[in-house]
Design a protein around this motif. Structure first.
Motif, PDB file in Angstrom:
ATOM      1  N   ILE A 171     -19.452  12.875  -9.359  1.00 41.82           N
ATOM      2  CA  ILE A 171     -19.005  12.035  -8.241  1.00 41.82           C
ATOM      3  C   ILE A 171     -18.507  10.696  -8.770  1.00 41.82           C
ATOM      4  CG2 ILE A 171     -19.881  10.649  -6.304  1.00 41.82           C
ATOM      5  CD1 ILE A 171     -21.583  13.082  -5.532  1.00 41.82           C
ATOM      6  N   ALA A 172     -19.272  10.089  -9.685  1.00 39.65           N
ATOM      7  CA  ALA A 172     -18.890   8.785 -10.228  1.00 39.65           C
ATOM      8  C   ALA A 172     -17.541   8.859 -10.935  1.00 39.65           C
ATOM      9  CB  ALA A 172     -19.969   8.286 -11.188  1.00 39.65           C
ATOM     10  N   ARG A 173     -17.327   9.923 -11.715  1.00 41.72           N
ATOM     11  CA  ARG A 173     -16.082  10.049 -12.471  1.00 41.72           C
ATOM     12  C   ARG A 173     -14.915  10.389 -11.549  1.00 41.72           C
ATOM     13  NH1 ARG A 173     -15.185  10.329 -17.989  1.00 41.72           N
ATOM     14  NH2 ARG A 173     -13.200  11.266 -18.613  1.00 41.72           N
ATOM     15  N   ASP A 174     -15.118  11.286 -10.597  1.00 42.57           N
ATOM     16  CA  ASP A 174     -14.045  11.627  -9.664  1.00 42.57           C
ATOM     17  C   ASP A 174     -13.593  10.399  -8.877  1.00 42.57           C
ATOM     18  OD1 ASP A 174     -14.091  14.223 -10.488  1.00 42.57           O
ATOM     19  OD2 ASP A 174     -15.056  15.038  -8.703  1.00 42.57           O
ATOM     20  N   ALA A 175     -14.555   9.577  -8.464  1.00 40.50           N
ATOM     21  CA  ALA A 175     -14.216   8.366  -7.721  1.00 40.50           C
ATOM     22  C   ALA A 175     -13.382   7.426  -8.576  1.00 40.50           C
ATOM     23  CB  ALA A 175     -15.489   7.667  -7.243  1.00 40.50           C
ATOM     24  N   PHE A 176     -13.673   7.366  -9.877  1.00 42.19           N
ATOM     25  CA  PHE A 176     -12.911   6.510 -10.778  1.00 42.19           C
ATOM     26  C   PHE A 176     -11.483   7.020 -10.928  1.00 42.19           C
ATOM     27  CE2 PHE A 176     -11.709   4.706 -14.929  1.00 42.19           C
ATOM     28  CZ  PHE A 176     -12.051   3.373 -14.720  1.00 42.19           C
ATOM     29  N   VAL A 177     -11.328   8.327 -11.050  1.00 40.98           N
ATOM     30  CA  VAL A 177      -9.991   8.919 -11.165  1.00 40.98           C
ATOM     31  C   VAL A 177      -9.184   8.654  -9.896  1.00 40.98           C
ATOM     32  CG1 VAL A 177      -8.722  11.105 -11.357  1.00 40.98           C
ATOM     33  CG2 VAL A 177     -10.713  10.687 -12.802  1.00 40.98           C
ATOM     34  N   GLU A 178      -9.818   8.806  -8.736  1.00 44.07           N
ATOM     35  CA  GLU A 178      -9.140   8.534  -7.461  1.00 44.07           C
ATOM     36  C   GLU A 178      -8.735   7.066  -7.370  1.00 44.07           C
ATOM     37  OE1 GLU A 178      -8.267  10.537  -5.067  1.00 44.07           O
ATOM     38  OE2 GLU A 178      -9.338  12.397  -5.466  1.00 44.07           O
ATOM     39  N   THR A 179      -9.572   6.187  -7.884  1.00 45.19           N
ATOM     40  CA  THR A 179      -9.259   4.756  -7.865  1.00 45.19           C
ATOM     41  C   THR A 179      -8.021   4.454  -8.698  1.00 45.19           C
ATOM     42  OG1 THR A 179     -11.595   4.181  -7.539  1.00 45.19           O
ATOM     43  CG2 THR A 179     -10.155   2.449  -8.389  1.00 45.19           C
ATOM     44  N   ILE A 180      -7.924   5.078  -9.870  1.00 50.72           N
ATOM     45  CA  ILE A 180      -6.741   4.883 -10.718  1.00 50.72           C
ATOM     46  C   ILE A 180      -5.479   5.274  -9.956  1.00 50.72           C
ATOM     47  CG2 ILE A 180      -5.570   5.636 -12.819  1.00 50.72           C
ATOM     48  CD1 ILE A 180      -8.343   6.088 -14.069  1.00 50.72           C
ATOM     49  N   ALA A 181      -5.547   6.389  -9.223  1.00 49.40           N
ATOM     50  CA  ALA A 181      -4.376   6.861  -8.471  1.00 49.40           C
ATOM     51  C   ALA A 181      -3.969   5.896  -7.373  1.00 49.40           C
ATOM     52  CB  ALA A 181      -4.674   8.237  -7.884  1.00 49.40           C
ATOM     53  N   ASP A 182      -4.898   5.070  -6.911  1.00 50.87           N
ATOM     54  CA  ASP A 182      -4.631   4.150  -5.801  1.00 50.87           C
ATOM     55  C   ASP A 182      -4.148   2.771  -6.247  1.00 50.87           C
ATOM     56  OD1 ASP A 182      -5.319   6.036  -3.951  1.00 50.87           O
ATOM     57  OD2 ASP A 182      -7.292   5.205  -3.494  1.00 50.87           O
ATOM     58  N   LEU A 183      -4.200   2.483  -7.548  1.00 54.91           N
ATOM     59  CA  LEU A 183      -3.917   1.120  -8.016  1.00 54.91           C
ATOM     60  C   LEU A 183      -2.522   0.643  -7.621  1.00 54.91           C
ATOM     61  CD1 LEU A 183      -5.515   1.209 -11.579  1.00 54.91           C
ATOM     62  CD2 LEU A 183      -6.424   0.096  -9.529  1.00 54.91           C
ATOM     63  N   ALA A 184      -1.516   1.464  -7.878  1.00 59.66           N
ATOM     64  CA  ALA A 184      -0.143   1.037  -7.586  1.00 59.66           C
ATOM     65  C   ALA A 184       0.043   0.787  -6.095  1.00 59.66           C
ATOM     66  CB  ALA A 184       0.858   2.088  -8.075  1.00 59.66           C
ATOM     67  N   GLY A 185      -0.503   1.685  -5.271  1.00 59.29           N
ATOM     68  CA  GLY A 185      -0.381   1.513  -3.828  1.00 59.29           C
ATOM     69  C   GLY A 185      -1.063   0.258  -3.322  1.00 59.29           C
ATOM     70  N   ALA A 186      -2.067  -0.216  -4.061  1.00 57.20           N
ATOM     71  CA  ALA A 186      -2.773  -1.444  -3.680  1.00 57.20           C
ATOM     72  C   ALA A 186      -2.110  -2.680  -4.275  1.00 57.20           C
ATOM     73  CB  ALA A 186      -4.229  -1.371  -4.131  1.00 57.20           C
ATOM     74  N   GLY A 187      -0.986  -2.484  -4.971  1.00 58.69           N
ATOM     75  CA  GLY A 187      -0.266  -3.616  -5.545  1.00 58.69           C
ATOM     76  C   GLY A 187      -0.862  -4.139  -6.836  1.00 58.69           C
ATOM     77  N   ILE A 188      -1.712  -3.335  -7.484  1.00 60.85           N
ATOM     78  CA  ILE A 188      -2.350  -3.753  -8.735  1.00 60.85           C
ATOM     79  C   ILE A 188      -1.597  -3.102  -9.884  1.00 60.85           C
ATOM     80  CG2 ILE A 188      -4.505  -3.709 -10.064  1.00 60.85           C
ATOM     81  CD1 ILE A 188      -5.970  -3.588  -7.345  1.00 60.85           C
ATOM     82  N   THR A 189      -0.715  -3.870 -10.487  1.00 59.50           N
ATOM     83  CA  THR A 189       0.166  -3.332 -11.523  1.00 59.50           C
ATOM     84  C   THR A 189       0.058  -4.071 -12.852  1.00 59.50           C
ATOM     85  OG1 THR A 189       1.972  -4.750 -10.723  1.00 59.50           O
ATOM     86  CG2 THR A 189       1.839  -2.515  -9.811  1.00 59.50           C
ATOM     87  N   ASP A 190      -0.577  -5.231 -12.867  1.00 58.59           N
ATOM     88  CA  ASP A 190      -0.662  -6.035 -14.092  1.00 58.59           C
ATOM     89  C   ASP A 190      -2.114  -6.416 -14.343  1.00 58.59           C
ATOM     90  OD1 ASP A 190      -0.390  -7.693 -16.244  1.00 58.59           O
ATOM     91  OD2 ASP A 190       0.969  -9.125 -15.281  1.00 58.59           O
ATOM     92  N   ILE A 191      -2.786  -5.706 -15.235  1.00 61.70           N
ATOM     93  CA  ILE A 191      -4.202  -5.972 -15.499  1.00 61.70           C
ATOM     94  C   ILE A 191      -4.403  -7.315 -16.201  1.00 61.70           C
ATOM     95  CG2 ILE A 191      -4.295  -4.843 -17.753  1.00 61.70           C
ATOM     96  CD1 ILE A 191      -7.049  -3.731 -16.874  1.00 61.70           C
ATOM     97  N   ASP A 192      -3.331  -7.846 -16.819  1.00 61.71           N
ATOM     98  CA  ASP A 192      -3.440  -9.141 -17.496  1.00 61.71           C
ATOM     99  C   ASP A 192      -3.417 -10.304 -16.518  1.00 61.71           C
ATOM    100  OD1 ASP A 192      -3.367  -8.589 -20.490  1.00 61.71           O
ATOM    101  OD2 ASP A 192      -1.657  -7.419 -19.786  1.00 61.71           O
ATOM    102  N   ALA A 193      -3.130 -10.051 -15.257  1.00 60.68           N
ATOM    103  CA  ALA A 193      -3.028 -11.145 -14.282  1.00 60.68           C
ATOM    104  C   ALA A 193      -3.796 -10.824 -13.009  1.00 60.68           C
ATOM    105  CB  ALA A 193      -1.551 -11.408 -13.967  1.00 60.68           C
ATOM    106  N   LEU A 194      -4.956 -10.188 -13.162  1.00 58.90           N
ATOM    107  CA  LEU A 194      -5.752  -9.842 -11.987  1.00 58.90           C
ATOM    108  C   LEU A 194      -6.317 -11.092 -11.311  1.00 58.90           C
ATOM    109  CD1 LEU A 194      -7.859  -6.731 -13.079  1.00 58.90           C
ATOM    110  CD2 LEU A 194      -5.941  -6.777 -11.483  1.00 58.90           C
ATOM    111  N   THR A 195      -6.197 -11.138  -9.998  1.00 61.37           N
ATOM    112  CA  THR A 195      -6.780 -12.235  -9.227  1.00 61.37           C
ATOM    113  C   THR A 195      -8.168 -11.815  -8.742  1.00 61.37           C
ATOM    114  OG1 THR A 195      -5.927 -11.413  -7.116  1.00 61.37           O
ATOM    115  CG2 THR A 195      -4.464 -12.834  -8.426  1.00 61.37           C
ATOM    116  N   PRO A 196      -9.003 -12.772  -8.310  1.00 63.30           N
ATOM    117  CA  PRO A 196     -10.311 -12.401  -7.742  1.00 63.30           C
ATOM    118  C   PRO A 196     -10.173 -11.425  -6.583  1.00 63.30           C
ATOM    119  CG  PRO A 196     -10.251 -14.751  -8.201  1.00 63.30           C
ATOM    120  CD  PRO A 196      -8.847 -14.246  -8.425  1.00 63.30           C
ATOM    121  N   GLY A 197      -9.140 -11.613  -5.766  1.00 61.78           N
ATOM    122  CA  GLY A 197      -8.924 -10.708  -4.647  1.00 61.78           C
ATOM    123  C   GLY A 197      -8.614  -9.292  -5.098  1.00 61.78           C
ATOM    124  N   GLN A 198      -7.882  -9.155  -6.196  1.00 65.04           N
ATOM    125  CA  GLN A 198      -7.549  -7.818  -6.702  1.00 65.04           C
ATOM    126  C   GLN A 198      -8.769  -7.143  -7.329  1.00 65.04           C
ATOM    127  OE1 GLN A 198      -4.157  -8.922  -9.180  1.00 65.04           O
ATOM    128  NE2 GLN A 198      -2.779  -7.834  -7.790  1.00 65.04           N
TER     129      GLN A 198
END
Length: 292
Positions: A171-198
């Motif tokens: 469950i923990a790993r599947d949830a992580f994989v699903e989260t990766i798939a959602d990153l772009a849709g959430a507007g998270i594209t640059d890990i070097d510039a993550l804001t607290p909100g992101q």
């Protein structure tokens, strides 16, 4: 609606919090200092009988029918193609109050998902403070520096949620994989510039997927009748996920914590509190839907 670790559902007499379901922070360390005997003056080392092994509390079994109502209502909701919101509300509220034994025990059942969420937050906070390259270097993942955010997260999977044989770890790993798939849709594209909100958004996505997978696995994906129409099945899954995400979002906002201000040791307590609060909110939301 299920995950790759889906199975026939937990039995009613399965303990509310099985002894094997342990997340980070559940095990207390020992230091051997308390109760140690001083050495005698002549320097001889005293011989003492071996200490008995600590008694392990027997997990309390649940009621044999505690999943029945939630399963029946989930089946009604899914077979309606997502139109029967009252059944969705009953299913979620009954899962928390009856199947899981309340919000506190529901949070404890998150096991590996609590540890994985804590590890994810710690990494993101470290990256925000010291830079992504340095955060990756401490994990011997230097080669991921400068790669797209999805590749970085995929490379982190074995650190955040290593593969294991239990359903809880799946469950923990599947949830992580699903989260990766959602990153772009959430507007998270640059890990070097993550804001607290992101960073909060990443945690919200992960907790949502983990709770969804936990509920589906506990209720039993194979025991729920899904719509034959793929589009109806997608609507069912989207509505359930949206319902859970609203509860998780409310719980995080109610905590009123700047995630980046958390010390590494404080993260697991924050995660556990959010999971428990989320289940409380979901039970209340479910009761509200059922009463409409």
């Amino acid at each position: 609606m299920g995950t790759s670790s889906a199975y026939g559902g937990a039995g009613g007499t399965t303990p509310l919090v099985p002894s094997w379901l342990r997340g980070e922070g559940d095990n207390a360390g020992t230091d051997g200092g308390a109760g140690a005997q001083p050495a005698p003056a002549d320097g001889r080392v005293p011989t003492a009988p071996a200490a008995p092994a600590p008694l392990q509390a027997t997990p309390r079994p649940g009621a044999s029918d505690r999943f029945t109502s939630a399963r029946n209502n989930f089946s009604r909701f899914t077979s309606s193609g997502g139109s029967d919101r009252r059944s969705l509300g009953r299913a979620v509220s009954q899962y928390v109050s009856q199947s899981a034994g309340g919000s506190r025990q529901a949070a404890q059942r998150m096991g590996s998902s609590r540890g994985a969420a804590a590890g994810l937050i710690r990494f993101l906070n470290d990256a925000g403070t010291n830079g992504v390259r340095e955060a990756l270097r401490t994990l011997n993942l230097d080669s991921l520096a400068g790669r797209p955010v999805e590749e970085v997260f995929a490379g982190l999977a074995d650190y955040i949620c290593p593969e294991g044989g239990s359903i809880d770890e799946g469950i923990a790993r599947d949830a992580f994989v699903e989260t990766i798939a959602d990153l772009a849709g959430a507007g998270i594209t640059d890990i070097d510039a993550l804001t607290p909100g992101q960073i909060q958004t990443v945690f919200e996505l992960y907790a949502t997927h983990a709770i969804e997978a936990r509920i589906c696995n506990d209720v039993g994906a194979k025991l729920i009748t899904l719509p034959a129409d793929p589009r109806a099945a997608e609507r069912v899954q989207a509505q359930l996920r949206d319902f859970i995400q609203r509860g998780v979002s409310d719980a995080i906002n109610a905590a009123g914590v700047n995630i980046q201000s958390l010390t590494p040791n404080a993260v697991i307590g924050f995660v556990t509190t959010v999971y428990q609060s989320a289940f409380e909110v979901l039970q209340t939301m479910g009761e509200g839907e059922a009463a409409r």
